[in-house]
Write an enzyme that holds these catalytic residues in place. Structure first.
Site, PDB file in Angstrom:
ATOM      1  N   ASP A 255       0.812  -1.219   0.000  1.00 39.47           N
ATOM      2  CA  ASP A 255       0.000   0.000   0.000  1.00 39.47           C
ATOM      3  C   ASP A 255       0.845   1.270   0.000  1.00 39.47           C
ATOM      4  OD1 ASP A 255       0.963  -0.493   2.538  1.00 39.47           O
ATOM      5  OD2 ASP A 255      -0.999  -0.779   3.448  1.00 39.47           O
TER       6      ASP A 255
ATOM      7  N   ASP B 216      -7.309  -1.882  13.937  1.00 43.27           N
ATOM      8  CA  ASP B 216      -8.724  -2.136  13.603  1.00 43.27           C
ATOM      9  C   ASP B 216      -8.876  -3.446  12.822  1.00 43.27           C
ATOM     10  OD1 ASP B 216      -7.721  -1.520  11.093  1.00 43.27           O
ATOM     11  OD2 ASP B 216      -8.993   0.237  10.780  1.00 43.27           O
TER      12      ASP B 216
ATOM     13  N   GLU C 144      -9.920  -1.373   5.489  1.00 39.39           N
ATOM     14  CA  GLU C 144     -10.494  -0.975   6.769  1.00 39.39           C
ATOM     15  C   GLU C 144     -11.822  -1.689   7.023  1.00 39.39           C
ATOM     16  OE1 GLU C 144      -8.080   0.168   8.078  1.00 39.39           O
ATOM     17  OE2 GLU C 144      -7.763   2.312   7.874  1.00 39.39           O
TER      18      GLU C 144
ATOM     19  N   HIS D   2      -7.120  -4.409  10.158  1.00 40.11           N
ATOM     20  CA  HIS D   2      -6.891  -4.355   8.703  1.00 40.11           C
ATOM     21  C   HIS D   2      -5.630  -5.098   8.264  1.00 40.11           C
ATOM     22  CE1 HIS D   2      -4.543  -0.254   9.065  1.00 40.11           C
ATOM     23  NE2 HIS D   2      -3.725  -1.273   9.230  1.00 40.11           N
TER      24      HIS D   2
END
Ligand code: F6R
Length: 271
Positions: free
Chosen positions: A66, A141, A148, A143
């Site tokens: 990413d 979270d 997300e 991910h």
């Protein structure tokens, strides 16, 4: 799923680097998927050491997971200022090993056509023959990449908005030190999708620290849900290794069972 628990961050990193190092040695032309963040730094330091001791990366093709949209590599400024993942990879790994520049792929956070870029990135991974071993961390979270909560578990490389938790985690870990104001940090990123990651032939997930304990337990032992996108690991058909330190493993209900399996595998030479 092989769940490997080591005493601390250093030992977890040693283990993870060993997995990657062996992979490169056995398959010099391999395609590696790589991650950024605080967790892989120890693994990368060990890979650099292994390279100095002879590990050859000259035939390796690399794809990063990413990149933030709106930042990109500028080698004239240090990472503390340019917080791009491209810069991070350059400083933490690529500039220290003999991977060829033309074999490095990182999503282009400065592209004028992010959607077109995402399709191109997917094609490029296919043209390279697919990812042989994908390294992933896990976000607070849940991910993988920047997939997300609520992202499809079948997603491909796409543009994603960062969740409030990721914004806060990444601000604390990286942007704050650089003196960037909170609302000036990027809110969007290009990320490989969960579907893209699941197409890899092998996955190595690493996590460290008590802050990750809850989410690691949800990922490995909780329900498979798009609210914890890394829980897709439970549907994965390829070879998967999860390397944890004791703190990150501390909320796993079946921890003793995983430790037992590792011992058995060692005893029977199946490791
Ligand atoms: C990084 C990435 C993220 C991180 C995750 C954990 O390329 O894709 O999913 O792996 O946010 O980050 P750290 O390691 O900083 O806790």
């Amino acid at each position: 799923m092989d769940i490997i628990v080591r005493e601390n961050y250093e030992e977890m990193s040693e283990y993870a680097a060993g997995v990657i190092g062996r992979f490169v040695r056995n398959k010099p032309y391999c395609v590696l998927g790589l991650a950024t963040g605080s967790t892989p730094i120890g693994t990368y330091r060990r890979l650099i050491k292994m390279h100095r001791e002879g590990l050859d990366f000259s035939k390796v093709v690399a794809f990063n997971l990413d990149e933030y949209i709106g930042v990109g590599i500028n080698l004239d400024v240090p990472y503390e200022v340019d917080q791009s993942y491209a810069r991070f990879m350059h400083e933490e790994l690529f500039s220290h090993i003999n991977v060829k520049k033309e074999n490095i792929h990182i999503p282009d956070g400065l592209t004028k056509d992010p959607t077109g870029f995402c399709s191109w990135y997917e094609e490029e991974i296919k043209r390279a023959g697919g990812i042989d071993l994908q390294l992933v961390g896990i976000g607070g979270d849940g991910h993988w990449g920047f997939n997300e909560p609520g992202s499809s578990l079948a997603s491909r490389t796409s543009i994603q908005a960062l969740s409030p938790q990721t914004l806060s985690d990444n601000y604390e870990s990286f942007y704050k030190k650089a003196g960037v104001e909170r609302d000036k940090m990027p809110h969007f990123a290009i990320t490989m999708g969960i579907g893209t990651i699941l197409d890899s032939k092998n996955i190595l997930m690493i996590a460290s620290g008590v802050n990750k304990a809850d989410v690691v337990a949800k990922c490995i032992e909780g329900p498979v849900t798009s609210q914890i996108t890394s829980s897709a690991i439970q549907l994965y058909a390829g070879g998967v290794t999860v390397a944890l330190d004791k703190a990150a493993a501390s909320k796993l209900q079946n921890l003793q069972h995983y430790i037992h399996i590792e011992r058995l595998k060692e005893e029977y030479g199946m490791g």
